[in-house]
Design a protein around this motif. Structure first.
Motif, PDB file in Angstrom:
ATOM      1  N   VAL A   1      26.096  83.026  -4.568  1.00 43.38           N
ATOM      2  CA  VAL A   1      24.687  82.654  -4.422  1.00 43.38           C
ATOM      3  C   VAL A   1      24.389  81.367  -5.198  1.00 43.38           C
ATOM      4  CG1 VAL A   1      22.326  83.349  -5.003  1.00 43.38           C
ATOM      5  CG2 VAL A   1      23.871  84.983  -3.935  1.00 43.38           C
ATOM      6  N   PHE A   2      24.980  81.219  -6.384  1.00 41.20           N
ATOM      7  CA  PHE A   2      24.792  79.988  -7.156  1.00 41.20           C
ATOM      8  C   PHE A   2      25.346  78.765  -6.416  1.00 41.20           C
ATOM      9  CE2 PHE A   2      23.784  82.500 -10.926  1.00 41.20           C
ATOM     10  CZ  PHE A   2      22.884  81.659 -11.576  1.00 41.20           C
ATOM     11  N   PHE A   3      26.490  78.915  -5.809  1.00 34.83           N
ATOM     12  CA  PHE A   3      27.173  77.766  -5.227  1.00 34.83           C
ATOM     13  C   PHE A   3      26.758  77.445  -3.791  1.00 34.83           C
ATOM     14  CE2 PHE A   3      29.989  78.283  -8.832  1.00 34.83           C
ATOM     15  CZ  PHE A   3      30.343  76.968  -9.124  1.00 34.83           C
ATOM     16  N   MET A   4      26.122  78.369  -3.103  1.00 31.79           N
ATOM     17  CA  MET A   4      25.733  78.103  -1.712  1.00 31.79           C
ATOM     18  C   MET A   4      24.769  76.907  -1.585  1.00 31.79           C
ATOM     19  SD  MET A   4      25.455  81.887   0.030  1.00 31.79           S
ATOM     20  CE  MET A   4      24.463  81.260   1.381  1.00 31.79           C
ATOM     21  N   PRO A   5      23.642  76.880  -2.337  1.00 35.78           N
ATOM     22  CA  PRO A   5      22.753  75.711  -2.216  1.00 35.78           C
ATOM     23  C   PRO A   5      23.390  74.419  -2.742  1.00 35.78           C
ATOM     24  CG  PRO A   5      22.013  77.145  -3.983  1.00 35.78           C
ATOM     25  CD  PRO A   5      23.080  77.889  -3.238  1.00 35.78           C
ATOM     26  N   LEU A   6      24.219  74.538  -3.802  1.00 29.80           N
ATOM     27  CA  LEU A   6      24.889  73.359  -4.332  1.00 29.80           C
ATOM     28  C   LEU A   6      25.878  72.788  -3.302  1.00 29.80           C
ATOM     29  CD1 LEU A   6      25.625  74.545  -7.992  1.00 29.80           C
ATOM     30  CD2 LEU A   6      23.551  73.499  -7.055  1.00 29.80           C
ATOM     31  N   THR A   7      26.585  73.689  -2.645  1.00 27.28           N
ATOM     32  CA  THR A   7      27.520  73.250  -1.589  1.00 27.28           C
ATOM     33  C   THR A   7      26.768  72.577  -0.445  1.00 27.28           C
ATOM     34  OG1 THR A   7      28.987  75.095  -2.165  1.00 27.28           O
ATOM     35  CG2 THR A   7      29.366  74.015  -0.056  1.00 27.28           C
ATOM     36  N   PHE A   8      25.605  73.119  -0.124  1.00 23.94           N
ATOM     37  CA  PHE A   8      24.792  72.526   0.943  1.00 23.94           C
ATOM     38  C   PHE A   8      24.375  71.082   0.578  1.00 23.94           C
ATOM     39  CE2 PHE A   8      20.517  71.583   2.549  1.00 23.94           C
ATOM     40  CZ  PHE A   8      20.757  71.604   3.921  1.00 23.94           C
TER      41      PHE A   8
ATOM     42  N   SER B   1      20.013  75.428  -9.746  1.00 23.44           N
ATOM     43  CA  SER B   1      20.774  76.457 -10.469  1.00 23.44           C
ATOM     44  C   SER B   1      19.886  77.202 -11.458  1.00 23.44           C
ATOM     45  CB  SER B   1      21.956  75.816 -11.206  1.00 23.44           C
ATOM     46  OG  SER B   1      22.834  75.192 -10.300  1.00 23.44           O
ATOM     47  N   ILE B   2      19.017  76.452 -12.156  1.00 21.38           N
ATOM     48  CA  ILE B   2      18.109  77.092 -13.118  1.00 21.38           C
ATOM     49  C   ILE B   2      17.143  78.018 -12.406  1.00 21.38           C
ATOM     50  CG2 ILE B   2      16.247  76.655 -14.761  1.00 21.38           C
ATOM     51  CD1 ILE B   2      17.709  74.085 -15.564  1.00 21.38           C
ATOM     52  N   LEU B   3      16.606  77.580 -11.282  1.00 19.66           N
ATOM     53  CA  LEU B   3      15.679  78.424 -10.513  1.00 19.66           C
ATOM     54  C   LEU B   3      16.366  79.704 -10.034  1.00 19.66           C
ATOM     55  CD1 LEU B   3      13.793  75.709  -8.406  1.00 19.66           C
ATOM     56  CD2 LEU B   3      12.905  77.036 -10.356  1.00 19.66           C
ATOM     57  N   ILE B   4      17.604  79.599  -9.565  1.00 19.00           N
ATOM     58  CA  ILE B   4      18.351  80.799  -9.132  1.00 19.00           C
ATOM     59  C   ILE B   4      18.577  81.733 -10.315  1.00 19.00           C
ATOM     60  CG2 ILE B   4      20.578  81.612  -8.244  1.00 19.00           C
ATOM     61  CD1 ILE B   4      20.711  79.056  -6.574  1.00 19.00           C
ATOM     62  N   TYR B   5      18.925  81.157 -11.462  1.00 21.88           N
ATOM     63  CA  TYR B   5      19.153  81.966 -12.660  1.00 21.88           C
ATOM     64  C   TYR B   5      17.885  82.715 -13.066  1.00 21.88           C
ATOM     65  CZ  TYR B   5      20.147  83.168 -17.500  1.00 21.88           C
ATOM     66  OH  TYR B   5      20.309  83.848 -18.689  1.00 21.88           O
ATOM     67  N   ILE B   6      16.726  82.002 -13.053  1.00 20.26           N
ATOM     68  CA  ILE B   6      15.454  82.651 -13.410  1.00 20.26           C
ATOM     69  C   ILE B   6      15.124  83.755 -12.428  1.00 20.26           C
ATOM     70  CG2 ILE B   6      12.967  82.274 -13.599  1.00 20.26           C
ATOM     71  CD1 ILE B   6      13.608  79.432 -14.608  1.00 20.26           C
ATOM     72  N   TRP B   7      15.389  83.499 -11.152  1.00 26.34           N
ATOM     73  CA  TRP B   7      15.121  84.520 -10.121  1.00 26.34           C
ATOM     74  C   TRP B   7      15.987  85.765 -10.342  1.00 26.34           C
ATOM     75  CZ3 TRP B   7      17.848  85.097  -4.985  1.00 26.34           C
ATOM     76  CH2 TRP B   7      17.205  86.035  -4.184  1.00 26.34           C
ATOM     77  N   PHE B   8      17.266  85.562 -10.658  1.00 24.00           N
ATOM     78  CA  PHE B   8      18.164  86.692 -10.916  1.00 24.00           C
ATOM     79  C   PHE B   8      17.718  87.471 -12.149  1.00 24.00           C
ATOM     80  CE2 PHE B   8      22.342  86.558  -8.507  1.00 24.00           C
ATOM     81  CZ  PHE B   8      21.811  85.903  -7.411  1.00 24.00           C
ATOM     82  N   LYS B   9      17.307  86.772 -13.192  1.00 22.59           N
ATOM     83  CA  LYS B   9      16.860  87.454 -14.411  1.00 22.59           C
ATOM     84  C   LYS B   9      15.638  88.295 -14.164  1.00 22.59           C
ATOM     85  CE  LYS B   9      18.109  87.121 -18.170  1.00 22.59           C
ATOM     86  NZ  LYS B   9      19.022  87.962 -18.985  1.00 22.59           N
ATOM     87  N   ARG B  10      14.680  87.762 -13.386  1.00 23.72           N
ATOM     88  CA  ARG B  10      13.466  88.521 -13.101  1.00 23.72           C
ATOM     89  C   ARG B  10      13.776  89.758 -12.250  1.00 23.72           C
ATOM     90  NH1 ARG B  10       8.695  83.994 -11.896  1.00 23.72           N
ATOM     91  NH2 ARG B  10       8.528  83.261 -14.072  1.00 23.72           N
ATOM     92  N   ARG B  11      14.770  89.637 -11.384  1.00 26.67           N
ATOM     93  CA  ARG B  11      15.191  90.788 -10.579  1.00 26.67           C
ATOM     94  C   ARG B  11      16.100  91.738 -11.357  1.00 26.67           C
ATOM     95  NH1 ARG B  11      13.305  91.725  -5.202  1.00 26.67           N
ATOM     96  NH2 ARG B  11      12.472  89.757  -4.436  1.00 26.67           N
TER      97      ARG B  11
END
Length: 301
Positions: A249-256, A288-298
């Motif tokens: 999930v972290f690497f999918m948007p970065l790869t895009f 990456s930071i936004l994904i991390y924050i989203w995972f933490k909240r979940r």
């Protein structure tokens, strides 16, 4: 080989022992005690589970006892148990076996005035009791300790694979012994009938009940341990898949993003930007930071 242990003139009944039997060993005894051909055939055959048969002038039993040393990875009747075939009536008893059996040797070496040898019925009762006790001793002195060790490996050790095969064979041994004990019930019930009942037959019933309970409990514990093992393995696999999913999930948007700017079209506007390269890096860090924050909240991290 036929050997006479007790004589009717001295002890009230004859006791013959036949080690590694052949058909010729029964020639005289068949004639003397009118033994049935079917029971002699059963006696000579390999295998057979415990049973009791009543003929016109004698009884025929097949008993099983635990072998003193059997391979850990064995699960067959012949490997785990030893067999004793018994012909008996008030006037005689014939014990037949192919291997040296400790419990039988102990009875043979008893003082001839011992109460266990006072009659053929007492001797047979002792044989059945001692055979059942080998199953009880196996649970207390061996299987329970193995199961405790395997439980420790399941819960405390990270490398659990090598022990799974041993646990499998332990379960197979317990299942086989429980089948044997189920068939022993007919023999125990037979000796508990009013015409045979005495203080020794009550002791036989107690030994059977205790042994059967021990094997039922250890069988349930083994099944539960296997279930726990597979649950732990399943949870471990789920943890691995969860970790891989988070990484993907972290690497999918970065790869895009990298894929878009790796196309190298001539008229891509961002290619001429002086700050294009650091801007893309900043964009990937923010994502990456936004994904991390989203995972933490979940609470997925």
């Amino acid at each position: 080989m036929v050997r006479q242990i007790l004589r009717k003139e001295e002890n009230g009944y004859d006791w013959y022992e036949i080690l590694d039997p052949t058909l010729e060993d029964f020639t005289e005894l068949k004639e003397k005690y009118n033994l049935n051909d079917a029971s002699i055939k059963d006696c000579l055959e390999i295998g057979h589970l415990p049973k009791i048969e009543e003929f016109e002038n004698y009884h025929f039993l097949i008993l099983r006892s635990i072998s003193e040393n059997f391979p850990e990875n064995s699960d067959t009747l012949m490997d785990i148990t030893l067999r004793i075939s018994v012909f008996y009536d008030e006037d005689f008893i014939i014990t037949v076996h192919r291997n040296e059996i400790k419990l039988l040797d102990e009875l043979i070496n008893l003082d001839k005035t011992n109460k266990k040898l006072k009659s053929s019925k007492s001797l047979v009762n002792s044989l059945v009791s001692q055979s059942l006790k080998t199953f009880e001793n196996l649970v207390i002195n061996d299987l329970s300790e193995k199961l405790d060790d395997y439980e420790e490996r399941v819960f405390l050790h990270s490398r659990r694979k090598p022990f799974l095969m041993r646990l499998y064979y332990l379960k197979r041994q317990i299942d086989l012994i429980r089948i044997i004990l189920t068939l022993y019930k007919d023999i125990v019930d037979y000796f508990h009938m009013p015409e045979y009942q005495n203080i020794y037959t009550q002791d036989l019933r107690d030994i059977y009940s205790r042994t059967n309970t021990l094997f039922r409990n250890i069988g349930e514990n083994t099944a539960q341990l296997l279930s726990v093992y597979f649950n732990i393995e399943s949870n471990h696999t789920n943890e691995i898949m969860r970790t891989l999913t988070i990484i993907s999930v972290f690497f999918m948007p970065l790869t895009f993003i990298v894929g878009v700017y790796g196309m190298n079209f001539k008229y891509m506007p961002e290619l001429d930007w002086r700050i294009g390269y650091p801007a893309v890096w900043l964009l990937m860090v923010v994502v990456s930071i936004l994904i991390y924050i989203w995972f933490k909240r979940r609470r997925w991290l």
